[in-house]
Structure formats: C-alpha cells, structure tokens
Design an enzyme around this catalytic site. Structure first.
Site, PDB file in Angstrom:
ATOM      1  N   ASP A  71      12.292  -2.298  -2.358  1.00 11.35           N
ATOM      2  CA  ASP A  71      13.746  -2.165  -2.524  1.00 11.35           C
ATOM      3  C   ASP A  71      14.389  -2.040  -1.135  1.00 11.35           C
ATOM      4  O   ASP A  71      14.167  -1.052  -0.440  1.00 11.35           O
ATOM      5  CB  ASP A  71      14.087  -0.923  -3.359  1.00 11.35           C
ATOM      6  CG  ASP A  71      13.594  -1.041  -4.790  1.00 11.35           C
ATOM      7  OD1 ASP A  71      13.550  -2.177  -5.306  1.00 11.35           O
ATOM      8  OD2 ASP A  71      13.247  -0.010  -5.386  1.00 11.35           O
TER       9      ASP A  71
ATOM     10  N   GLY B 264       9.899  -0.304  -8.394  1.00 13.54           N
ATOM     11  CA  GLY B 264       9.359  -0.964  -9.584  1.00 13.54           C
ATOM     12  C   GLY B 264       8.980   0.140 -10.546  1.00 13.54           C
ATOM     13  O   GLY B 264       8.409   1.158 -10.138  1.00 13.54           O
TER      14      GLY B 264
ATOM     15  N   ASN C  49       6.341   3.380  -9.958  1.00  9.57           N
ATOM     16  CA  ASN C  49       6.766   4.773 -10.148  1.00  9.57           C
ATOM     17  C   ASN C  49       5.912   5.471 -11.205  1.00  9.57           C
ATOM     18  O   ASN C  49       5.522   6.629 -11.040  1.00  9.57           O
ATOM     19  CB  ASN C  49       8.234   4.835 -10.587  1.00  9.57           C
ATOM     20  CG  ASN C  49       9.173   4.479  -9.459  1.00  9.57           C
ATOM     21  OD1 ASN C  49       8.802   4.486  -8.288  1.00  9.57           O
ATOM     22  ND2 ASN C  49      10.406   4.145  -9.803  1.00  9.57           N
TER      23      ASN C  49
ATOM     24  N   ALA D 158      13.971   8.035 -11.888  1.00 10.02           N
ATOM     25  CA  ALA D 158      12.552   8.380 -12.099  1.00 10.02           C
ATOM     26  C   ALA D 158      12.332   9.591 -13.013  1.00 10.02           C
ATOM     27  O   ALA D 158      11.212  10.060 -13.141  1.00 10.02           O
ATOM     28  CB  ALA D 158      11.796   8.575 -10.788  1.00 10.02           C
ATOM     29  N   ALA D 159      13.395  10.093 -13.678  1.00  6.64           N
ATOM     30  CA  ALA D 159      13.201  11.199 -14.637  1.00  6.64           C
ATOM     31  C   ALA D 159      12.239  10.749 -15.734  1.00  6.64           C
ATOM     32  O   ALA D 159      11.246  11.416 -16.038  1.00  6.64           O
ATOM     33  CB  ALA D 159      14.531  11.612 -15.261  1.00  6.64           C
ATOM     34  N   GLY D 160      12.543   9.579 -16.314  1.00  8.46           N
ATOM     35  CA  GLY D 160      11.713   9.069 -17.403  1.00  8.46           C
ATOM     36  C   GLY D 160      10.304   8.733 -16.933  1.00  8.46           C
ATOM     37  O   GLY D 160       9.329   8.964 -17.658  1.00  8.46           O
ATOM     38  N   ASP D 161      10.186   8.209 -15.720  1.00  9.05           N
ATOM     39  CA  ASP D 161       8.853   7.843 -15.199  1.00  9.05           C
ATOM     40  C   ASP D 161       8.013   9.096 -14.959  1.00  9.05           C
ATOM     41  O   ASP D 161       6.804   9.106 -15.207  1.00  9.05           O
ATOM     42  CB  ASP D 161       8.987   7.024 -13.911  1.00  9.05           C
ATOM     43  CG  ASP D 161       9.705   5.711 -14.161  1.00  9.05           C
ATOM     44  OD1 ASP D 161       9.694   5.231 -15.314  1.00  9.05           O
ATOM     45  OD2 ASP D 161      10.290   5.159 -13.208  1.00  9.05           O
TER      46      ASP D 161
ATOM     47  N   ALA E 192      11.931  16.659 -10.763  1.00 14.77           N
ATOM     48  CA  ALA E 192      12.264  15.334 -10.208  1.00 14.77           C
ATOM     49  C   ALA E 192      13.783  15.121 -10.135  1.00 14.77           C
ATOM     50  O   ALA E 192      14.284  14.572  -9.155  1.00 14.77           O
ATOM     51  CB  ALA E 192      11.603  14.227 -11.033  1.00 14.77           C
TER      52      ALA E 192
HETATM   53  P1  ADP Z   1      15.051   7.674 -18.558  1.00 13.39           P
HETATM   54  O1  ADP Z   1      15.066   7.932 -17.081  1.00 13.39           O
HETATM   55  O2  ADP Z   1      13.872   6.862 -19.002  1.00 13.39           O
HETATM   56  O3  ADP Z   1      16.356   7.250 -19.159  1.00 13.39           O
HETATM   57  P2  ADP Z   1      15.709  10.337 -19.620  1.00 13.39           P
HETATM   58  O4  ADP Z   1      17.019  10.262 -18.911  1.00 13.39           O
HETATM   59  O5  ADP Z   1      15.732  10.412 -21.103  1.00 13.39           O
HETATM   60  O6  ADP Z   1      14.720   9.151 -19.188  1.00 13.39           O
HETATM   61  O7  ADP Z   1      14.956  11.638 -19.041  1.00 13.39           O
HETATM   62  C1  ADP Z   1      13.602  11.915 -19.325  1.00 13.39           C
HETATM   63  C2  ADP Z   1      13.397  13.418 -19.329  1.00 13.39           C
HETATM   64  O8  ADP Z   1      13.742  13.955 -18.034  1.00 13.39           O
HETATM   65  C3  ADP Z   1      14.241  14.194 -20.322  1.00 13.39           C
HETATM   66  O9  ADP Z   1      13.638  14.262 -21.604  1.00 13.39           O
HETATM   67  C4  ADP Z   1      14.315  15.572 -19.652  1.00 13.39           C
HETATM   68  O10 ADP Z   1      13.150  16.350 -19.921  1.00 13.39           O
HETATM   69  C5  ADP Z   1      14.326  15.233 -18.164  1.00 13.39           C
HETATM   70  N1  ADP Z   1      15.728  15.173 -17.671  1.00 13.39           N
HETATM   71  C6  ADP Z   1      16.520  14.081 -17.546  1.00 13.39           C
HETATM   72  N2  ADP Z   1      17.747  14.409 -17.085  1.00 13.39           N
HETATM   73  C7  ADP Z   1      17.732  15.760 -16.928  1.00 13.39           C
HETATM   74  C8  ADP Z   1      18.690  16.745 -16.478  1.00 13.39           C
HETATM   75  N3  ADP Z   1      19.936  16.390 -16.107  1.00 13.39           N
HETATM   76  N4  ADP Z   1      18.300  18.047 -16.422  1.00 13.39           N
HETATM   77  C9  ADP Z   1      17.047  18.420 -16.779  1.00 13.39           C
HETATM   78  N5  ADP Z   1      16.097  17.552 -17.211  1.00 13.39           N
HETATM   79  C10 ADP Z   1      16.424  16.255 -17.282  1.00 13.39           C
END
Ligand code: ADP
Length: 293
Positions: free
Chosen positions: A12, A38, A42, A240-243, A273
């Site tokens: 990137d 990618g 991640n 990268a929350a979901g990853d 994260a």
């Molecule tokens: P993606 O990035 O795939 O869209 P999500 O946004 O659903 O995934 O986030 C995945 C997980 O990360 C959530 O179930 C939660 O546990 C955590 N998470 C995401 N955003 C937050 C937040 N603002 N505060 C705390 N935990 C978070």
C-alpha cells in the site's frame, strides 16, 4: 491443526496530498508511506501473533521482499508463496487534508494463483487441517472445492462481498466469518438474529461468527448461539479490527479453546487493535493480550 491462508498480499503506497489530484493536474505529495497490506496478509499476521501454526499461500512479485519479510518476522510460514515476474499487487492511495481518500488497486497476475499453485499447496496439508479464504484471490471457489475434496475444514470470510460468491460451493464451509455487511450479502437480512436464522437454514453444517463492530459479536455452532460484547475502549483506528478478531478466534478454537473463551479473547485483542493506529502493526501479540487481560 495447521491452518493455511489462501490470501491476498499487497503493498500500500499512501500519499498525503492537499487535495485529490484533478484530471490533467500534477501534484506534489507532502508525505509518502509504504505499508504491507491485503486482508490475507493481515489475517495471517493476526493468526501468527495469536499463536497459531499458520502458513500463507499466495503470490508476490519481484518487489515482494518487504512483504515476505513482514510475514516471516511475524512467524508466518511463507514456503507456499510463489514469486512471480512483475510488480506485486499494490494500491496507490491519496489521502487529502480532510482525511478523504481515493485508491487505485493493481492486482495483476499476483492476485491470480493458478490451479497448479492450489494443487501444490494442498499437497502439503491433510484432513484435520484448515484453509482460510477471503474473497480477494482468483480461483477462490476452485480452492474451496479442492480443499473440501481433500477433507480440509474450510473457513470463509466473504470480504469483499461480490455477486459471484453466492454461486461458490458454500455448502463446504465449516466456519463463516462475517461482519454485518457480509452477513447481509449472504442472507438479505440486516438484523443480526435474522442473519443467523437464515444462515442456519441455508448452511446447516456451517458455523458462524458475526461481528458487529462496537456492538460485539455472535457465534453460532451446531444450534448453540453465543454473544460477546465489545470491550469499551477509545477507538482511534478500526482498520484490522475484524482481521484481529479472526486471528485470535481461529487460534483459540484450533487449540481446543471453548467457543465463548475464544470469542472473549478475540474481542479483547480487537479492542487493543482499535485503540492503536495502523493495520498489521496494530494487532497485539498473545502475550500482550494475556498481560492486559
Ligand atoms: P470488520 O473490521 O471486519 O468490519 P468489526 O468492525 O465487526 O469487523 O469488528 C470486529 C470486532 O472488533 C468486534 O466484534 C469488536 O469485538 C471489535 N471492535 C470493533 N470496533 C470496536 C470498537 N469501536 N471498540 C471496541 N471493540 C471494537
């Protein structure tokens, strides 16, 4: 249980600009940064940091050393990554003063593992192992079919969503990893409970993790449903929350952890994260998670 991730690997290139460049205009960038990215990369890094035995399968180009180094440094096995001529898959991203961006993606041949690549990868895995896939690489349905024939467990994160994915052999999937957008794309529903109902009906052999951002996450496995609230933190960057969730959840269940415990750990790791800037760099290690818990 070994996990092989059939996933994207990207460079990137991010440029800070005053405004998004206009047709015919030449613009000086105030800053430039190069990141390894990618969704595939991640998730492999998240799995390795979470302590799983993870192998990455994919393709990089001649400029792919930095990508291979990042994966190797995180202790991802890279022996199934093929080196191809030309440039690695990459993005060129402009970010303006307001934080708006525009992105060019070059995927080229490097997002296109061949059938021979798939056969070579699968030759090193056996029933009881698992293959993780997103919806980014060419030949994803072929990998799904061949891995299922071989008796591997299939874990599918249908990201980014596409029309075509509805015709993949989804009945082979053991675990669906979804956010609300992906859940809606598979079921036509927006309510989390309804998404789970429709998935249970359509894919009776598939277990599900459905993440809802700050609203937590659901898991559904053989008729049982589990809810895990998100941990309250000051979110600064949710990339990268979901990853991270994927990495810690899969590392947990592949080591025999009960689903509620794996969910809790994944939610805790993701909350760390989101409280840090960056993608792969923001993913905590298993030690950091244990210390903070
Ligand atoms: P993606 O990035 O795939 O869209 P999500 O946004 O659903 O995934 O986030 C995945 C997980 O990360 C959530 O179930 C939660 O546990 C955590 N998470 C995401 N955003 C937050 C937040 N603002 N505060 C705390 N935990 C978070």
């Amino acid at each position: 249980m070994k996990i092989v991730n059939y996933g994207s690997i990207n460079l990137d290139h991010v440029y800070q600009v005053d405004h998004i460049v206009q047709p015919g205009e030449t613009l000086l960038a105030a800053d430039q940064n190069l990141f390894c990215g990618g969704k595939g990369l991640n998730q492999s890094i998240a799995l390795a940091k979470a302590g799983a035995e993870i192998f990455h399968a994919g393709v990089v180009g001649e400029d792919g050393d930095i990508l291979l180094d990042a994966l190797r440094a995180a202790k991802v096995d890279i022996t199934h990554i093929r080196r191809a001529p030309g440039a690695s898959a990459h993005t060129v991203i402009q970010v303006d003063r307001k934080g708006q961006n525009c992105i060019i993606v070059f995927s080229g041949e490097n997002m296109r593992p061949s059938e021979a690549d798939i056969d070579r990868v699968l030759a090193d895995f056996a029933p009881g192992d698992a293959v993780l896939m997103q919806n980014e690489l060419f030949n994803t349905p072929l990998m799904m079919r061949k891995a299922a024939e071989k008796g591997l467990a299939i874990i599918f994160n249908p990201s980014p969503v596409s029309r075509e994915m509805l015709s993949y052999p989804l009945e082979t999937v053991s675990w669906f990893l979804l956010n609300e957008i992906e859940g809606e794309a598979l079921t036509g529903e927006t309510d989390p409970g309804r998404i789970l109902d429709v998935l249970a009906k359509k894919f009776p052999n598939g277990s599900v993790v459905l993440t809802l951002g700050a609203n937590g996450a659901w898991a559904m496995d053989r008729g049982h449903r589990f809810f895990q609230p998100a941990f309250e933190v000051q979110a600064v960057d949710t990339t990268a929350a979901g990853d991270t969730f994927t990495g810690f959840f899969l590392a947990g269940i592949s080591s025999g952890m009960p689903i509620p415990d794996a969910l809790r750990r994944a939610a805790f790791a993701s909350s760390i994260a989101v409280s840090r800037k960056g993608a792969a760099d923001s993913i905590p290690t298993a030690e950091e998670v244990s210390l903070a818990e």
